[in-house]
Design a protein around this motif. Structure first.
Motif, PDB file in Angstrom:
ATOM      1  N   ASP A 214       2.216   3.920   5.333  1.00 33.99           N
ATOM      2  CA  ASP A 214       1.495   4.554   4.241  1.00 33.99           C
ATOM      3  C   ASP A 214       0.843   3.595   3.254  1.00 33.99           C
ATOM      4  N   LEU A 215       1.515   2.540   2.866  1.00 33.40           N
ATOM      5  CA  LEU A 215       1.052   1.748   1.730  1.00 33.40           C
ATOM      6  C   LEU A 215       1.219   0.256   2.001  1.00 33.40           C
ATOM      7  N   ALA A 216       0.124  -0.469   2.000  1.00 38.08           N
ATOM      8  CA  ALA A 216       0.198  -1.921   2.184  1.00 38.08           C
ATOM      9  C   ALA A 216       1.072  -2.520   1.096  1.00 38.08           C
ATOM     10  N   GLY A 217       2.018  -3.349   1.500  1.00 40.53           N
ATOM     11  CA  GLY A 217       2.915  -3.986   0.548  1.00 40.53           C
ATOM     12  C   GLY A 217       4.152  -3.182   0.225  1.00 40.53           C
ATOM     13  N   GLY A 218       4.204  -1.924   0.673  1.00 39.14           N
ATOM     14  CA  GLY A 218       5.382  -1.097   0.452  1.00 39.14           C
ATOM     15  C   GLY A 218       6.446  -1.382   1.506  1.00 39.14           C
ATOM     16  N   THR A 219       7.637  -0.924   1.257  1.00 36.67           N
ATOM     17  CA  THR A 219       8.752  -1.186   2.163  1.00 36.67           C
ATOM     18  C   THR A 219       8.486  -0.741   3.604  1.00 36.67           C
TER      19      THR A 219
ATOM     20  N   CYS B 289       5.732  -0.519   5.276  1.00 39.68           N
ATOM     21  CA  CYS B 289       4.768  -1.453   5.847  1.00 39.68           C
ATOM     22  C   CYS B 289       5.380  -2.835   6.043  1.00 39.68           C
ATOM     23  N   ASN B 290       6.101  -3.303   5.053  1.00 36.08           N
ATOM     24  CA  ASN B 290       6.706  -4.640   5.149  1.00 36.08           C
ATOM     25  C   ASN B 290       7.719  -4.725   6.279  1.00 36.08           C
TER      26      ASN B 290
END
Length: 128
Positions: free
Chosen positions: A63-68, A70-71
């Motif tokens: 969902d979100l670049a840099g979010g858990t 994605c990481n």
């Protein structure tokens, strides 16, 4: 294919995609629930990926670049060439990759997903 997100967004995206396209084989949601540790989510995501993985590999939409989500997905992808990650998942992206995934390489599918996700964003209203 795995959709990973904060909260239940990933489940709802898959439910909506199946409402439009019909049942989607070899797909799963990996929601990050409130209060779940990074280690527990990583273990959950590994299990979900293993459950859907095929010879062609797994496309993981986050969902979100840099979010858990994605990481953690990026760490898994760094450990295996059979996992590709695209972030910014939206319904146009998901519909496109679900409807076109047969016969394409994982790399091609990741590119199609990124393009479709960006292409699905447009300004409809104009004016003040």
């Amino acid at each position: 294919m795995v959709v990973a997100s904060h909260g239940g967004l990933c489940r709802e995206l898959l439910i909506t995609a199946e409402m439009i396209l019909g049942p989607a084989a070899q797909t799963a949601a990996a929601p990050l629930a409130t209060g779940v540790s990074l280690q527990d989510f990583a273990a959950q995501l590994r299990q979900v990926v293993a459950a859907v993985q095929q010879e062609a590999g797994v496309l993981l939409l986050a969902d979100l670049a840099g979010g858990t989500p994605c990481n953690v997905a990026a760490v898994l992808a760094a450990q295996s060439e059979e996992i590709k990650v695209v972030t910014g998942v939206n319904l146009p992206m998901l519909l496109e990759v679900l409807s076109r995934r047969e016969g394409l390489s994982l790399e091609e599918l990741a590119g199609i997903g990124a393009t479709a996700g960006q292409g699905g964003i447009c300004r409809v209203s104009t004016g003040n």
